[in-house]
Design a protein around this motif. Structure first.
Motif, mmCIF file in Angstrom:
data_model
loop_
_atom_site.group_PDB
_atom_site.id
_atom_site.type_symbol
_atom_site.label_atom_id
_atom_site.label_comp_id
_atom_site.label_asym_id
_atom_site.label_seq_id
_atom_site.Cartn_x
_atom_site.Cartn_y
_atom_site.Cartn_z
ATOM 1 N N ALA A 19 0.858 -1.189 0.000
ATOM 2 C CA ALA A 19 0.000 0.000 0.000
ATOM 3 C C ALA A 19 0.891 1.235 0.000
ATOM 4 N N GLY A 20 0.427 2.273 -0.671
ATOM 5 C CA GLY A 20 1.154 3.534 -0.666
ATOM 6 C C GLY A 20 2.176 3.655 -1.768
ATOM 7 N N ALA A 21 3.084 4.615 -1.588
ATOM 8 C CA ALA A 21 4.078 4.969 -2.599
ATOM 9 C C ALA A 21 5.361 4.169 -2.411
ATOM 10 N N THR A 22 5.869 3.627 -3.520
ATOM 11 C CA THR A 22 7.087 2.822 -3.497
ATOM 12 C C THR A 22 7.929 3.157 -4.722
ATOM 13 N N VAL A 51 8.018 7.794 0.955
ATOM 14 C CA VAL A 51 8.094 6.830 -0.149
ATOM 15 C C VAL A 51 9.023 5.687 0.249
ATOM 16 N N ARG A 52 8.504 4.485 0.165
ATOM 17 C CA ARG A 52 9.290 3.276 0.429
ATOM 18 C C ARG A 52 10.260 3.105 -0.743
ATOM 19 N N HIS A 53 11.524 2.765 -0.466
ATOM 20 C CA HIS A 53 12.546 2.661 -1.504
ATOM 21 C C HIS A 53 13.232 1.309 -1.424
ATOM 22 N N TYR A 54 13.136 0.541 -2.493
ATOM 23 C CA TYR A 54 13.867 -0.710 -2.618
ATOM 24 C C TYR A 54 14.942 -0.509 -3.673
ATOM 25 N N LYS A 55 16.184 -0.672 -3.298
ATOM 26 C CA LYS A 55 17.323 -0.538 -4.206
ATOM 27 C C LYS A 55 17.791 -1.965 -4.477
ATOM 28 N N VAL A 56 17.365 -2.519 -5.610
ATOM 29 C CA VAL A 56 17.501 -3.943 -5.895
ATOM 30 C C VAL A 56 18.660 -4.212 -6.851
ATOM 31 N N LEU A 79 5.712 3.162 -8.001
ATOM 32 C CA LEU A 79 4.484 2.401 -7.767
ATOM 33 C C LEU A 79 3.567 3.127 -6.800
ATOM 34 N N SER A 80 2.288 3.027 -7.056
ATOM 35 C CA SER A 80 1.271 3.488 -6.130
ATOM 36 C C SER A 80 0.367 2.302 -5.839
ATOM 37 N N GLU A 84 2.372 0.064 -11.185
ATOM 38 C CA GLU A 84 3.340 0.958 -11.824
ATOM 39 C C GLU A 84 2.645 2.203 -12.358
ATOM 40 N N VAL A 85 3.191 3.356 -11.996
ATOM 41 C CA VAL A 85 2.650 4.648 -12.420
ATOM 42 C C VAL A 85 3.617 5.338 -13.375
#
Length: 106
Positions: A19-22, A51-56, A79-80, A84-85
């Motif tokens: 949920a939310g911004a990523t 904003v959640r941040h995944y650095k993959v 992402l929202s 994907e936005v």
């Protein structure tokens, strides 16, 4: 904002359920294009602490990157609620990154 690409990544179902911004950022720590994108990314990220941040860390056989059809690094996927936005590939300026953030961070 995360600083290092990590090989540990959530699976696609987990990302889709968020949920939310990523922000998903795909790349590698040794990648010159990825290093060049860090300053404009940091500039654009300022003020988007929610904003959640995944650095993959991405590469052959990495399931999450393949599920998003990542071809070039860095690829930023905004992402929202798991959808994907916006997507940016090899951004070198803060403005397009800032614009993408406004689409997910309300």
């Amino acid at each position: 904002m995360e600083k290092i690409y990590t090989p540990a990544a959530p699976d696609r179902a987990t990302i889709d359920a968020l949920a939310g911004a990523t922000l998903l950022e795909f790349g590698a720590n040794w990648c010159g294009h990825c290093m060049a994108a860090q300053a404009p990314l940091a500039q654009a990220f300022a003020g988007h602490d929610g904003v959640r941040h995944y650095k993959v860390e991405d590469g052959p056989g990495r399931a999450l990157g393949r599920s998003y059809r990542v071809k070039l690094w860095p690829t930023l996927i905004f992402l929202s609620d798991g959808q994907e936005v916006a997507r940016l590939v090899r951004p070198l300026q803060a403005e397009p990154i800032s614009v993408a953030f406004t689409q997910i961070d309300t």
